[in-house]
Design a protein around this motif. Structure first.
Motif, short mmCIF file in Angstrom:
data_model
loop_
_atom_site.label_atom_id
_atom_site.label_comp_id
_atom_site.label_asym_id
_atom_site.label_seq_id
_atom_site.Cartn_x
_atom_site.Cartn_y
_atom_site.Cartn_z
N PHE A 40 0.86 -1.19 0.00
CA PHE A 40 0.00 0.00 0.00
C PHE A 40 0.90 1.24 0.00
O PHE A 40 1.68 1.43 0.95
N PRO A 41 0.82 2.08 -1.02
CA PRO A 41 1.73 3.22 -1.15
C PRO A 41 1.70 4.16 0.06
O PRO A 41 2.72 4.78 0.38
N LEU A 42 0.56 4.28 0.72
CA LEU A 42 0.44 5.24 1.83
C LEU A 42 0.70 4.61 3.20
O LEU A 42 0.57 5.29 4.22
N LEU A 43 1.10 3.34 3.20
CA LEU A 43 1.27 2.64 4.48
C LEU A 43 2.29 3.31 5.39
O LEU A 43 2.05 3.48 6.58
N VAL A 70 -2.57 -5.61 6.51
CA VAL A 70 -1.12 -5.63 6.36
C VAL A 70 -0.45 -6.58 7.36
O VAL A 70 0.74 -6.86 7.23
N GLU A 71 -1.20 -7.06 8.33
CA GLU A 71 -0.65 -8.01 9.29
C GLU A 71 -0.87 -9.45 8.85
O GLU A 71 -0.36 -10.38 9.48
N THR A 72 -1.64 -9.64 7.76
CA THR A 72 -1.94 -10.98 7.30
C THR A 72 -1.00 -11.40 6.16
O THR A 72 -0.35 -10.56 5.53
N GLY A 86 -12.48 6.28 8.54
CA GLY A 86 -12.27 4.87 8.25
C GLY A 86 -11.61 4.63 6.91
O GLY A 86 -10.73 3.77 6.78
N THR A 87 -12.02 5.39 5.90
CA THR A 87 -11.48 5.19 4.55
C THR A 87 -9.99 5.48 4.47
O THR A 87 -9.25 4.80 3.74
N THR A 88 -9.53 6.48 5.22
CA THR A 88 -8.09 6.78 5.20
C THR A 88 -7.27 5.61 5.71
O THR A 88 -6.16 5.37 5.22
N ARG A 89 -7.81 4.85 6.65
CA ARG A 89 -7.09 3.66 7.15
C ARG A 89 -7.14 2.53 6.14
O ARG A 89 -6.22 1.70 6.07
N GLY A 115 -4.01 0.31 4.25
CA GLY A 115 -3.95 -1.13 4.43
C GLY A 115 -4.17 -1.59 5.86
O GLY A 115 -4.00 -2.77 6.17
N TRP A 116 -4.58 -0.68 6.73
CA TRP A 116 -4.80 -1.04 8.13
C TRP A 116 -6.20 -1.55 8.40
O TRP A 116 -6.47 -2.08 9.47
#
Length: 282
Positions: free
Chosen positions: A49-52, A147-149, A218-221, A225-226
């Motif tokens: 995810f580019p913004l991660l 991102v944790e999976t 919520g959408t920003t997360r 990828g969170w």
């Protein structure tokens, strides 16, 4: 339907959220739609995810927005505490009529908090209940963030919330369902019920604004990828139900269902509420 029958009120405020919950469950939890949306946000070259790890985006969309619900909650706690002081001072007229309290604007502030004491305590309870419900669901479902999976380079397997759910025991270390940041924004729904209680004519506009805030939070997360998109919808549903239940306990259905006041009515009501009880018309 706000000014309609009792049945209409419950259909709107309880029935609609429950229908939305079933729609979200069938549309997202029983399909691959969440993953399809998240996959569209991946960088094809890196698979990430580019913004991660974008610090600027994290600060502007995650850290700074917390100020709004945090300050609202803190203001409600302070207001609730201050609302208990004026009745104590009123028992001692020499203190209540102190010139310093009037000139320093302390007395008007204390009178204001006392007049709206129920609203301050309601916001405190609504915030607390919503937060408790979200934290309970997080710990009793143990859903890991995307991102944790292993789907996105993490170490944990992806599971749905209903596969791990436990009523009485913590299901594991995952803490991603429902969306926490989205729920922070949705907790402001308590203000909508305060507006409904006071029959504010712009209450519905306030409702739309708060729902948009929660969706944006919520959408920003999701972009980082969170979270999956459904996590935001679930957060909104649970916070609505928690806030609505709190409002029913504090205000009652009739107060919440009463039609909005027109501007002239609102002005007269405000003037009467500020008038000493002995001077108010019968």
């Amino acid at each position: 339907m706000q000014a309609g029958t009792r049945k209409a009120y419950y259909l709107l405020n309880l029935g609609v959220p429950l229908v939305l919950a079933m729609v979200v469950f069938m549309l997202f939890d029983l399909t691959h739609l969440d993953r399809m949306i998240s996959n569209l946000l991946l960088d094809p070259a890196t698979g990430q995810f580019p913004l991660l790890h974008n610090q600027w985006f994290e600060k502007v969309t995650h850290k700074w927005p917390r100020i709004l619900p945090n300050w609202t909650g803190e203001a409600a706690i302070i207001g609730a505490l201050l609302s208990c002081l004026w009745p104590l001072l009123a028992k001692r007229p020499t203190l209540a009529n102190n010139l310093f309290l009037e000139k320093s604007r302390i007395a008007p502030l204390l009178r204001f908090t006392t007049r709206y004491r129920r609203d301050f305590f309601f916001v405190v309870v609504a915030f607390a209940l919503s937060t408790t419900v979200i934290h309970y669901l997080k710990s009793h479902t143990s859903v890991y963030c995307p991102v944790e999976t292993t789907l996105y380079g993490g170490e944990h397997l992806r599971v749905e919330w209903f596969e791990n759910f436990s009523w009485f025991n913590k299901a594991g270390d995952g803490r991603c369902w429902p969306g926490g940041h989205a729920s922070n924004g949705f907790t402001l729904l308590a203000l909508y019920f305060v507006a409904r209680r006071h029959r504010w004519q712009h209450a519905r506009k306030l409702l739309v604004a708060i729902l948009l805030i929660g969706l944006i939070y919520g959408t920003t997360r999701v972009l980082q990828g969170w979270h999956y998109m459904s996590h935001t919808f679930w957060a909104g549903i649970f916070v609505w139900l928690s806030s609505w239940l709190s409002a029913l306990l504090f205000y009652g259905r009739k107060a919440l269902q009463a039609p909005a006041l027109r501007r002239s009515q609102a002005t007269r009501t405000t003037a009467l509420s500020a008038m000493p009880a002995s001077l108010r018309p019968e």
